[in-house]
Design an enzyme around this catalytic site. Structure first.
Site, short mmCIF file in Angstrom:
data_model
loop_
_atom_site.label_atom_id
_atom_site.label_comp_id
_atom_site.label_asym_id
_atom_site.label_seq_id
_atom_site.Cartn_x
_atom_site.Cartn_y
_atom_site.Cartn_z
N ASP A 204 36.77 41.07 37.63
CA ASP A 204 36.79 42.24 36.76
C ASP A 204 36.53 41.69 35.36
OD1 ASP A 204 37.25 44.42 35.18
OD2 ASP A 204 39.15 44.98 36.11
N HIS A 205 35.30 41.83 34.88
CA HIS A 205 34.92 41.19 33.62
C HIS A 205 35.75 41.67 32.45
CE1 HIS A 205 32.40 44.85 33.99
NE2 HIS A 205 32.67 44.98 32.73
N HIS A 267 39.83 48.34 35.70
CA HIS A 267 40.15 48.04 34.30
C HIS A 267 41.52 48.59 33.90
CE1 HIS A 267 36.19 46.65 34.11
NE2 HIS A 267 35.60 47.62 33.45
#
Length: 371
Positions: A204-205, A267
């Protein structure tokens, strides 16, 4: 040090007296599938340049793009340069760019094209001999979730996922990973049938942002906030995501994935977990993940006293300090009783930092009886 800070590469949390050398990656190449997409253009490619500009990539590093555009290696290099100038966080250095540009390659084709993957294999073999990448290749799947399985199977079919002594192959898979639990498990089985489990990185960048990473330091290493990060002092928690950009070129992606799957189930839930989790035994991946899981499972809600039942998840849940009566129970329980946001009895004194060894995994200190 001053020059490093000017470039934007200085870590504000690092002691300036620390002269240890940063870890530099070994000879390798990075293959980006979906390299023409928004994520690759704004995040991945500029990040590769920033690593090179900070001296964290070896001279033999190579960047390979895979996509349907009819680009030559030079066309792709021009696109990479445009992304770097527009979105890189460090100052542009012509010498760094020239070194990086020597290893840039592009392979044209679709995910269903055997010919394209055969060309990709030939390109990587050429880089092994020309650039000295030594058979070490990472594959970054910046593609829609429906394409994960197909790309992995193509990599396996053409021998691109096979490892040998002294060589490694790794795959990085972007979120979202499946559309429900069953599809996620099925996808996981496909991926791990191609790559060993320790070579698969589900990323999850958003968690790479310094502001997100600093939540842990703010919570557990800050003598002002750590003692009061609980339901006695926190009224409620609000997590807001606001973007100053529109859909842009992501219309096709959102049609198939949707904003909820794109940001909420990864996120925002990750931010919730970092906010509500208990302090892990250590900050390695296993212990950190275990505490995140505890904070996000309804079955992980803690009881106020032994006679109370587990709280049911409610749509309006969100106030850490507000309690509701548990049917059939004698006590009260917070709506959000996750992690350090649990309600503590009056007069409770929080242990100071440096309080000694942490409890072993699976054990916790005895809690005071309810009143």
């Amino acid at each position: 040090m001053a020059a490093e800070e000017k470039q934007g590469s200085g870590n504000p949390l690092r002691d300036p007296r620390d002269r240890r050398l940063s870890r530099i990656a070994g000879p390798s190449s990075l293959v980006i599938f979906g390299v023409t997409g928004d994520l690759a253009r704004k995040k991945l490619i500029p990040a590769v340049y920033d690593l090179a500009n900070r001296g964290l990539l070896p001279p033999s590093f190579s960047l390979v793009g895979f996509g349907r555009r009819p680009w030559s290696n030079e066309d792709f290099a021009a696109q990479v340069l445009e992304s770097v100038r527009a979105h890189a966080r460090t100052d542009f250095d012509e010498n760094v760019w020239k070194q990086l540009a020597q290893g840039i390659r592009f392979v044209e084709g679709g995910f269903d094209s055997d010919e394209a993957f055969a060309n990709l294999k030939a390109t990587l073999e050429a880089l092994d001999s020309e650039r000295g990448t030594r058979g070490n290749h990472a594959f970054y799947l910046s593609v829609p979730p429906k394409s994960f399985e197909q790309v992995c199977q193509q990599l396996s079919r053409h021998g691109l996922a096979e490892t040998s002594e002294g060589k490694w192959r790794r795959v990085v898979i972007e979120k979202p990973f499946g559309h429900d639990l069953q599809s996620a498990r099925e996808l996981n089985n496909v991926v791990e049938s191609v790559f060993p489990a320790d070579s698969v990185f589900r990323i999850d960048h958003y968690l790479g942002k310094e502001t997100v990473q600093n939540i842990l330091a703010l919570r557990f290493a800050n003598q002002m906030f750590e003692p009061i990060w609980n339901a006695n002092f926190v009224d409620h928690v609000q997590i807001t995501m606001a973007e100053d950009i529109g859909i842009g070129g992501r219309a096709g992606y959102y049609d198939g994935v949707g904003a909820a799957r794109d940001v909420i189930q990864n996120h925002l839930l990750q931010l919730l977990a970092l906010t509500a989790m208990e302090e892990p035994i250590s900050f390695d991946a296993d212990h950190l993940r275990a505490e995140k899981e505890k904070s996000s499972r309804p079955s992980g809600f803690r009881r106020t006293c032994p006679s109370t039942r587990h709280a049911a998840s409610t749509p309006e849940a969100g106030r850490a300090g507000k309690s509701h009566r548990i049917p059939g129970g004698r006590g009260f329980q917070p709506r959000l009783d996750h992690g350090n946001l649990r309600r503590r009895p009056p007069g409770h004194q929080h242990a100071p930092l440096g309080r000694g060894p942490l409890l072993p995994a699976g054990r916790e200190a005895a809690r005071p009886a309810c009143h």
